[in-house]
Each structure stands twice: as C-alpha cells, then as structure tokens.
Write a protein that holds these residues in place. Structure first.
Motif, PDB file in Angstrom:
ATOM      1  N   ASN A  24       0.975  -1.273   0.057  1.00  0.00           N
ATOM      2  CA  ASN A  24      -0.080   0.162   0.122  1.00  0.00           C
ATOM      3  C   ASN A  24       0.923   1.192   0.018  1.00  0.00           C
ATOM      4  OD1 ASN A  24      -2.381  -1.542   0.176  1.00  0.00           O
ATOM      5  ND2 ASN A  24      -1.869  -2.056   2.322  1.00  0.00           N
ATOM      6  N   PRO A  25       1.506   1.715  -1.161  1.00  0.00           N
ATOM      7  CA  PRO A  25       2.649   2.695  -1.057  1.00  0.00           C
ATOM      8  C   PRO A  25       2.031   4.007  -0.650  1.00  0.00           C
ATOM      9  CG  PRO A  25       1.878   2.070  -3.371  1.00  0.00           C
ATOM     10  CD  PRO A  25       1.001   1.030  -2.409  1.00  0.00           C
ATOM     11  N   GLU A  44       0.816   4.817   7.550  1.00  0.00           N
ATOM     12  CA  GLU A  44       0.618   3.931   8.902  1.00  0.00           C
ATOM     13  C   GLU A  44       1.543   2.483   8.465  1.00  0.00           C
ATOM     14  OE1 GLU A  44      -2.377   1.154  11.254  1.00  0.00           O
ATOM     15  OE2 GLU A  44      -3.157   2.631   9.847  1.00  0.00           O
ATOM     16  N   ASP A  45       1.552   1.939   7.205  1.00  0.00           N
ATOM     17  CA  ASP A  45       2.108   0.728   6.976  1.00  0.00           C
ATOM     18  C   ASP A  45       3.666   1.120   6.876  1.00  0.00           C
ATOM     19  OD1 ASP A  45      -0.049  -0.364   6.800  1.00  0.00           O
ATOM     20  OD2 ASP A  45      -0.011  -1.152   4.586  1.00  0.00           O
ATOM     21  N   ALA A  82       9.756   2.747  -0.566  1.00  0.00           N
ATOM     22  CA  ALA A  82       9.298   3.600   0.391  1.00  0.00           C
ATOM     23  C   ALA A  82      10.171   3.654   1.894  1.00  0.00           C
ATOM     24  CB  ALA A  82       7.971   2.817   1.071  1.00  0.00           C
ATOM     25  N   VAL A  83      10.922   2.536   2.111  1.00  0.00           N
ATOM     26  CA  VAL A  83      11.728   2.141   3.272  1.00  0.00           C
ATOM     27  C   VAL A  83      13.105   1.694   2.835  1.00  0.00           C
ATOM     28  CG1 VAL A  83      12.254   1.127   5.607  1.00  0.00           C
ATOM     29  CG2 VAL A  83       9.949   1.964   4.710  1.00  0.00           C
ATOM     30  N   HIS A  87       3.963  -8.944   5.322  1.00  0.00           N
ATOM     31  CA  HIS A  87       2.927  -8.606   4.501  1.00  0.00           C
ATOM     32  C   HIS A  87       2.798  -7.169   4.011  1.00  0.00           C
ATOM     33  CE1 HIS A  87       2.121  -7.084   8.620  1.00  0.00           C
ATOM     34  NE2 HIS A  87       1.221  -6.468   8.193  1.00  0.00           N
ATOM     35  N   LEU A  88       3.690  -6.472   4.832  1.00  0.00           N
ATOM     36  CA  LEU A  88       3.684  -4.778   4.397  1.00  0.00           C
ATOM     37  C   LEU A  88       4.303  -4.584   3.069  1.00  0.00           C
ATOM     38  CD1 LEU A  88       4.700  -3.452   7.791  1.00  0.00           C
ATOM     39  CD2 LEU A  88       2.368  -3.433   7.090  1.00  0.00           C
TER      40      LEU A  88
END
Length: 135
Positions: free
Chosen positions: A46-47, A51-52, A91-92, A122-123
C-alpha cells in the motif's frame, strides 16, 4: 550605525578566518570501518499508507538489536531533485554494516531477523538487496 558596521566587519572577518582554516585542512577519504554493506530497499503493498510505512520503519529499526550489525541506518524516500538516475519508487531503506561475511550470514538466520520477516513481510510488495564488500 557604527555598531552595525562593526558587527558586519567582525562577522566578515570570522567567516574569512573559517574559510582560510577549511582550505588549509587536508582532504581526507572515508575509512571503511566495516567491510560489508547490506542495503535493502522495500516497496510497500500500500504505497500511500503512512501507517504501513511507519510500521515497517519500526520493524527495521528493531533489527538493530542484532549484535552482528555494527551500524544501521533506516530511511524513507527523500524529496530530492527529480533526475533520470534517481529511483524514488521505494518506501523504506535499510543500510547495515557488518565486520565480515560471517557476521552478515549470521544476521540472515538470526531469530530477530526471522521474526521481523514473519511480522512485517505482509507490508511489502518487493524487496531488493544490494550487498557490497570493500574494493
């Protein structure tokens, strides 16, 4: 008026002295304290989910408890200038430093790392890893 002029002259003199000192210092290269660099980039399922992203960041930071990791840097995409050579689709990011290939291998099978994968995989949709050793 004299006070402002004196402040300006004092500030200019201080700056000039700083520049002179900086120019007098020899250029140094970075020393490689640790021989293995492990860099992983994560793309979220979920780009748009902050929260993720934050959950993943917290999970990656928890890996710092592993003794074999000598240094850990966790980051998110910086809003730098858009250029053809810049990939900001992830993202990270994690950058880890290890003293040896054996330490990096021990990290891979470490229970904290395995738990991280179980709790956070799962993220992410995709992970790309770049491992490098001193040249």
């Amino acid at each position: 008026m004299k006070t402002n002029r004196r402040k300006f002259i004092a500030t200019a003199a201080t700056m000039a002295a700083g520049v002179a000192v900086a120019k007098a210092l020899p250029l140094t290269t970075m020393t490689n304290k640790y021989h293995i660099v492990h860099h992983a980039l994560f793309w979220l399922k979920n780009p748009g989910s902050i929260e993720d992203r934050d959950k993943l960041v917290a999970g990656v930071k928890s890996l710092g408890k592993i003794a074999q990791i000598k240094e850990l840097h966790v980051g998110i995409v910086a809003s730098t200038e858009k250029r053809d050579v810049v990939d900001n689709s992830w993202a990270v990011s994690e950058v880890m430093f290890f003293a040896s290939l054996e330490d990096q291998a021990a990290y891979q099978s470490h229970p904290i790392h395995q738990q991280f994968i179980k709790d956070h995989s799962h993220l992410w949709e995709k992970v790309v890893v770049y491992d490098a050793i001193d040249a």
